[in-house]
Design a protein around this motif. Structure first.
Motif, short mmCIF file in Angstrom:
data_model
loop_
_atom_site.label_atom_id
_atom_site.label_comp_id
_atom_site.label_asym_id
_atom_site.label_seq_id
_atom_site.Cartn_x
_atom_site.Cartn_y
_atom_site.Cartn_z
N ARG A 82 5.24 -4.55 -2.80
CA ARG A 82 5.08 -5.73 -3.34
C ARG A 82 5.92 -6.74 -2.72
NH1 ARG A 82 3.99 -5.38 -9.06
NH2 ARG A 82 3.50 -3.20 -9.70
N ALA A 83 6.90 -6.26 -1.76
CA ALA A 83 7.65 -7.37 -1.02
C ALA A 83 6.76 -7.85 0.26
CB ALA A 83 8.86 -6.66 -0.42
N VAL A 84 5.70 -7.09 0.79
CA VAL A 84 4.94 -7.48 1.91
C VAL A 84 3.37 -7.93 1.29
CG1 VAL A 84 6.09 -6.02 3.48
CG2 VAL A 84 4.06 -5.15 2.36
N ALA A 85 3.09 -7.93 -0.01
CA ALA A 85 1.95 -8.29 -0.33
C ALA A 85 1.53 -9.72 -0.24
CB ALA A 85 1.69 -7.86 -1.87
N PRO A 86 2.46 -10.65 -0.33
CA PRO A 86 2.10 -12.04 -0.03
C PRO A 86 1.74 -12.28 1.40
CG PRO A 86 4.17 -11.95 -1.05
CD PRO A 86 3.80 -10.48 -0.85
N LEU A 87 1.80 -11.45 2.40
CA LEU A 87 1.29 -11.60 3.87
C LEU A 87 0.03 -11.47 3.79
CD1 LEU A 87 4.08 -9.59 5.84
CD2 LEU A 87 3.89 -11.97 5.50
N ALA A 88 -0.81 -10.58 2.85
CA ALA A 88 -2.16 -10.36 2.95
C ALA A 88 -3.06 -11.67 2.48
CB ALA A 88 -2.68 -9.12 2.06
N THR A 89 -2.32 -12.54 2.11
CA THR A 89 -3.18 -13.67 1.40
C THR A 89 -3.06 -15.09 2.33
OG1 THR A 89 -1.30 -14.18 -0.07
CG2 THR A 89 -2.88 -12.88 -1.17
N GLU A 90 -2.14 -14.98 3.35
CA GLU A 90 -1.80 -15.79 4.15
C GLU A 90 -3.09 -16.22 5.18
OE1 GLU A 90 1.65 -15.34 6.51
OE2 GLU A 90 2.74 -15.49 4.88
N PRO A 91 -3.66 -17.29 5.35
CA PRO A 91 -4.76 -17.35 6.24
C PRO A 91 -4.48 -17.09 7.84
CG PRO A 91 -3.54 -19.73 5.76
CD PRO A 91 -2.94 -18.49 4.86
N ILE A 92 -5.46 -16.55 8.43
CA ILE A 92 -5.32 -16.30 9.78
C ILE A 92 -5.40 -17.30 10.80
CG2 ILE A 92 -6.26 -14.65 11.71
CD1 ILE A 92 -7.04 -12.80 9.44
N GLY A 93 -6.25 -18.35 10.70
CA GLY A 93 -6.66 -19.43 11.43
C GLY A 93 -8.15 -19.76 11.36
N ALA A 94 -8.69 -19.44 12.49
CA ALA A 94 -10.18 -19.56 12.70
C ALA A 94 -10.96 -18.63 11.68
CB ALA A 94 -10.58 -19.57 14.24
N ALA A 95 -12.16 -19.07 11.40
CA ALA A 95 -12.80 -18.43 10.62
C ALA A 95 -13.14 -16.92 11.09
CB ALA A 95 -14.16 -18.96 10.37
N ASN A 96 -13.23 -16.57 12.35
CA ASN A 96 -13.43 -15.61 12.95
C ASN A 96 -12.60 -14.95 13.94
OD1 ASN A 96 -13.89 -17.52 14.85
ND2 ASN A 96 -15.84 -16.75 15.91
N GLN A 97 -11.42 -15.39 13.74
CA GLN A 97 -10.13 -14.80 14.54
C GLN A 97 -9.82 -13.59 14.34
OE1 GLN A 97 -6.70 -17.23 14.53
NE2 GLN A 97 -5.51 -16.03 15.69
#
Length: 469
Positions: A81-96
């Motif tokens: 649960r502590a690292v779960a917010p990292l999965a929702t962060e945008p990567i950048g480009a659409a196909n990066q």
């Protein structure tokens, strides 16, 4: 003569003698409350001493196992649960491409690779999957495989910069990289990192880094294989069978057997690449100009492993305290997910660097065969081929001390979780539903289903549609 004046006793009536005395009402036995509920009466005495000891031991061991399993699940769930917010962060480009870690696991001394794989799946994989990071495996089945893989990765990176026009042999990893280059997929520009499990794999990892950056790009010359003496070949006698004398018939009978043998034989693994240099060559080696100022961060994950019957109670203690190991590994893996790193600590008063001290206590768990010197086989028992005999002996990385070169060691970095993130993770309250077992979860689900069926559809009289006449 009988006395004429005495009278004989009166006869007692038979009916009066046989008449029973008035019955006294019997008091019912047992607890009336239990009797009303239809429960049997409780025993009037406790079980024997042996049964009490048996049930006490069973209850204590079962309670310890259940409690440890629940707390282990709670610790892993807290870091998930502590690292779960990292999965929702945008990567950048659409196909990066996403962030990609490299996980190094190796078979522990005296055991197979399955033990290391199960250790990763049980403790580290849930946290990495919750963070949404990608990873690739580098698996070593024998001593030296991780060292060879790490050194070859470094050499490929050096060849791409120092020898841009050189054509390298295609591998599975290079084919994937070429495909991504042709598709123009943007790479992840952040921190990647390496995750190493166990002291034995960590020693190979550090040895591979030094070999890749301080060793040459070209492999050492291949050993010369001596040809067999012609006299020995001339003295060998050959015998022919009747089937072979017949010509085609003998060859036709032998070919199916040879084909079946070839099918049954498993393909041999390629030989392990020999080291391009030795730890004694570090000081005289020239550091290449292509080495970055900071290498990719790394971390060593604990991997306690001990074999032997006499260590049964030690393993039992580890088994009943897996919650502490799950918390330690969860914190280290969460530090990798948050990508916060620092320089390795300098040498202590004894002259040992932090890289040399990491997980050094695990060496006490290794079996004695790791430290035993290599004994060459007897000539009559040696079944190696001439090529195998000509190859130099394998380097004993596990039993050798971990040597460092300051030029490489000062560029290494270690993952470390930030204090505020660790405090936030400790403050997470894991609900009971996330750690309960199958029986309790099933009972809870059954109770909720009954409550929903009672509250969502209240009972009403079936009077039909009142609007219809």
């Amino acid at each position: 003569m009988a006395d004429q004046g005495t009278k004989p006793p009166a006869a007692v009536p038979v009916a009066a003698a046989a008449a029973p005395s008035p019955a006294v009402p019997l008091k019912p036995e047992g607890n009336p409350a239990l009797r009303m509920m239809g429960l049997p009466n409780l025993p009037k005495r406790l079980p024997s001493r042996n049964w009490l000891i048996f049930w006490a031991l069973c209850g204590t061991i079962s309670g310890a196992i259940i409690y440890d399993r629940r707390e282990k699940t709670r610790a892993t769930e807290r870091w998930r649960r502590a690292v779960a917010p990292l999965a929702t962060e945008p990567i950048g480009a659409a196909n990066q491409l996403p962030r990609r870690l490299t996980v190094y696991i190796a078979a522990p001394p005296g055991d197979g690779l399955r033990a290391a794989q199960d250790h990763f799946i049980e403790y580290a994989k849930p946290v990495l999957a919750a963070a949404g990071v990608d990873w690739e495996f580098v698996q070593g089945r024998q001593q030296g495989d991780v060292r060879a893989a790490v050194a070859e990765r470094v050499r490929r990176a050096r060849r791409a910069v120092e020898r841009p026009g050189e054509t390298l042999p295609a591998t599975g990893e290079s084919v994937v990289e070429d495909l991504r280059t042709r598709l123009e997929l943007p790479r992840y520009l952040g921190v990647h990192g390496d995750v190493v499990f166990g002291r034995h794999a960590w020693k190979e990892y550090v040895r591979g880094l030094h070999e890749g950056w301080l060793g040459p790009l070209d492999p050492p010359p291949a050993p010369v294989v001596e040809a067999p003496e012609p006299a020995a070949a001339a003295n060998t006698t050959t015998t022919t069978t009747p089937a072979a004398d017949t010509g085609v018939g003998g060859d036709a009978a032998a070919k199916p057997e040879e084909d079946n043998k070839k099918k049954d034989e498993k393909p041999k693994r390629p030989p392990q690449p020999v080291p391009y240099n030795k730890p004694e060559d570090y000081e005289a080696a020239t550091l290449p100009s292509t080495i970055p100022d900071q290498l990719q961060p790394s971390t060593a994950i604990p991997f306690p492993h001990r074999l032997g019957f006499r260590h049964t109670f030690v393993r039992l203690g580890w088994f009943l305290n897996r919650r502490a190991l799950a918390d330690d590994i969860g914190r280290e893996v969460a530090a990798v997910c948050f990508a916060a790193s620092r320089d390795y600590a300098p040498r202590d008063a004894d002259g040992a660097a932090e890289q040399q001290r990491l997980l050094d206590h695990e060496e006490r768990n290794w079996q004695k065969s790791v430290w035993a010197p290599d004994v060459p086989p007897k000539p009559e028992d040696d079944t190696r081929t001439p090529e195998e005999k000509a190859r130099p002996p394998k380097e004993r990385i596990w039993a050798s001390p971990l040597l460092l070169d300051e030029r490489v060691a000062q560029r290494m970095r270690r993952f470390e979780i930030e204090p505020e993130r660790e405090a936030a993770a400790r403050a997470i309250v894991v609900p009971e539903e996330a750690v309960e077992g199958f029986i309790k979860g099933s009972l809870r689900g059954l109770w909720r289903w009954g409550v929903r069926s009672w509250t969502d559809q209240p009972m009403r009289p079936n009077v039909g549609n009142v609007d219809d006449e």
